[in-house]
Design a protein around this motif. Structure first.
Motif, PDB file in Angstrom:
ATOM      1  N   GLU A  37       7.037   1.002 -13.119  1.00 12.85           N
ATOM      2  CA  GLU A  37       7.021  -0.251 -12.371  1.00 12.85           C
ATOM      3  C   GLU A  37       6.279  -1.367 -13.098  1.00 12.85           C
ATOM      4  N   GLU A  38       5.549  -1.025 -14.155  1.00 12.67           N
ATOM      5  CA  GLU A  38       4.826  -2.024 -14.930  1.00 12.67           C
ATOM      6  C   GLU A  38       5.675  -2.637 -16.052  1.00 12.67           C
ATOM      7  N   ASP A  69       8.919  -4.621 -17.916  1.00 10.43           N
ATOM      8  CA  ASP A  69       9.724  -5.790 -17.550  1.00 10.43           C
ATOM      9  C   ASP A  69      11.179  -5.368 -17.342  1.00 10.43           C
ATOM     10  N   GLU A  70      11.998  -6.289 -16.870  1.00 14.24           N
ATOM     11  CA  GLU A  70      13.379  -5.981 -16.493  1.00 14.24           C
ATOM     12  C   GLU A  70      14.204  -5.427 -17.661  1.00 14.24           C
ATOM     13  N   ASP A  71      14.052  -5.997 -18.857  1.00 18.68           N
ATOM     14  CA  ASP A  71      14.831  -5.534 -20.013  1.00 18.68           C
ATOM     15  C   ASP A  71      14.497  -4.087 -20.369  1.00 18.68           C
ATOM     16  N   GLU A  72      13.193  -3.759 -20.349  1.00 16.03           N
ATOM     17  CA  GLU A  72      12.787  -2.397 -20.663  1.00 16.03           C
ATOM     18  C   GLU A  72      13.308  -1.412 -19.611  1.00 16.03           C
ATOM     19  N   LEU A  73      13.226  -1.814 -18.347  1.00 13.75           N
ATOM     20  CA  LEU A  73      13.743  -0.955 -17.276  1.00 13.75           C
ATOM     21  C   LEU A  73      15.241  -0.745 -17.417  1.00 13.75           C
ATOM     22  N   GLU A  74      15.968  -1.794 -17.725  1.00 15.06           N
ATOM     23  CA  GLU A  74      17.423  -1.694 -17.859  1.00 15.06           C
ATOM     24  C   GLU A  74      17.802  -0.789 -19.037  1.00 15.06           C
ATOM     25  N   HIS A  75      17.039  -0.857 -20.112  1.00 14.98           N
ATOM     26  CA  HIS A  75      17.294   0.000 -21.276  1.00 14.98           C
ATOM     27  C   HIS A  75      17.116   1.478 -20.890  1.00 14.98           C
ATOM     28  N   ILE A  76      16.014   1.793 -20.217  1.00 12.98           N
ATOM     29  CA  ILE A  76      15.766   3.175 -19.800  1.00 12.98           C
ATOM     30  C   ILE A  76      16.808   3.610 -18.778  1.00 12.98           C
ATOM     31  N   ARG A  77      17.142   2.735 -17.839  1.00 11.12           N
ATOM     32  CA  ARG A  77      18.150   3.058 -16.832  1.00 11.12           C
ATOM     33  C   ARG A  77      19.492   3.367 -17.498  1.00 11.12           C
ATOM     34  N   ALA A 101       9.631  17.211 -17.698  1.00  5.03           N
ATOM     35  CA  ALA A 101       9.723  15.779 -17.389  1.00  5.03           C
ATOM     36  C   ALA A 101       9.318  14.928 -18.589  1.00  5.03           C
ATOM     37  N   ASN A 102       9.872  13.751 -18.642  1.00  6.43           N
ATOM     38  CA  ASN A 102       9.558  12.786 -19.687  1.00  6.43           C
ATOM     39  C   ASN A 102       8.383  11.930 -19.207  1.00  6.43           C
ATOM     40  N   ASN A 103       7.211  12.174 -19.764  1.00  4.89           N
ATOM     41  CA  ASN A 103       6.014  11.451 -19.333  1.00  4.89           C
ATOM     42  C   ASN A 103       6.073   9.957 -19.649  1.00  4.89           C
ATOM     43  N   ALA A 104       7.014   9.533 -20.462  1.00  2.00           N
ATOM     44  CA  ALA A 104       7.179   8.101 -20.718  1.00  2.00           C
ATOM     45  C   ALA A 104       7.646   7.376 -19.464  1.00  2.00           C
ATOM     46  N   ARG A 137       0.830  -1.204   0.000  1.00  2.00           N
ATOM     47  CA  ARG A 137       0.000   0.000   0.000  1.00  2.00           C
ATOM     48  C   ARG A 137       0.865   1.255   0.000  1.00  2.00           C
ATOM     49  N   ASP A 138       1.907   1.261   0.818  1.00  2.00           N
ATOM     50  CA  ASP A 138       2.808   2.417   0.864  1.00  2.00           C
ATOM     51  C   ASP A 138       3.526   2.620  -0.464  1.00  2.00           C
ATOM     52  N   THR A 139       3.986   1.533  -1.058  1.00  2.00           N
ATOM     53  CA  THR A 139       4.692   1.616  -2.342  1.00  2.00           C
ATOM     54  C   THR A 139       3.766   2.127  -3.439  1.00  2.00           C
ATOM     55  N   GLU A 140       2.539   1.639  -3.453  1.00  2.00           N
ATOM     56  CA  GLU A 140       1.573   2.084  -4.463  1.00  2.00           C
ATOM     57  C   GLU A 140       1.290   3.573  -4.315  1.00  2.00           C
ATOM     58  N   ALA A 141       1.113   4.040  -3.093  1.00  2.00           N
ATOM     59  CA  ALA A 141       0.873   5.468  -2.858  1.00  2.00           C
ATOM     60  C   ALA A 141       2.078   6.295  -3.295  1.00  2.00           C
TER      61      ALA A 141
END
Length: 140
Positions: free
Chosen positions: A107-108, A110-118, A99-102, A80-84
């Motif tokens: 958090e939705e 997958d790992e590969d997409e997150l790693e690419h953005i990171r 800000a980049n609205n993308a 609940r805290d994380t969602e808020a």
């Protein structure tokens, strides 16, 4: 602008109220002290019960049950805290003009997409640090 739901007051689910209240109580130093006292009392009763298997089973069963139940309460509260927190961060990203609205709802992904953005943001950070070092050297 996002409309907020009507204030439910105390109409949260029984589990939500119980989990929040229990997490608040068990996270206090007094709860730790109470648990410590119970363990000490159990230890002191060892000679009285001859350190029997039943005596050992009492503490093992009690701590196992409490740990098992607390895992679910802690996870519920943390979810609940994380969602808020995610919603608050999404709102900040959304309202900042630059800000980049993308980045909303990352958090939705997958790992590969997150790693690419990171990776893209790591490259930006390295570039900014390099420019800062060059500026600092030029100022000296």
């Amino acid at each position: 602008m996002v409309s907020l739901p009507q204030d439910k007051g105390s109409r949260h689910s029984l589990f939500t109220r119980f989990a929040k209240h229990t997490a608040a109580l068990t996270g206090r130093p007094l709860a730790f002290c109470a648990a410590l006292v119970l363990v000490l009392l159990w230890a002191l009763t060892g000679p009285l019960f001859g350190f029997s298997d039943t005596w050992q089973l009492v503490i093992n069963t009690g701590t196992t049950i409490i740990t098992f139940l607390m895992v679910f309460l802690i996870q519920s509260t943390q979810n609940r805290d994380t969602e808020a927190l995610q919603i608050k961060l999404d709102e900040l990203i959304y309202t900042l003009e630059q800000a980049n609205n993308a980045l909303l709802d990352l958090e939705e992904l997958d790992e590969d997409e997150l790693e690419h953005i990171r990776g893209r943001y790591l490259a930006l950070a390295h570039s900014a640090r390099r420019e800062l070092r060059q500026t600092d050297k030029a100022a000296d």
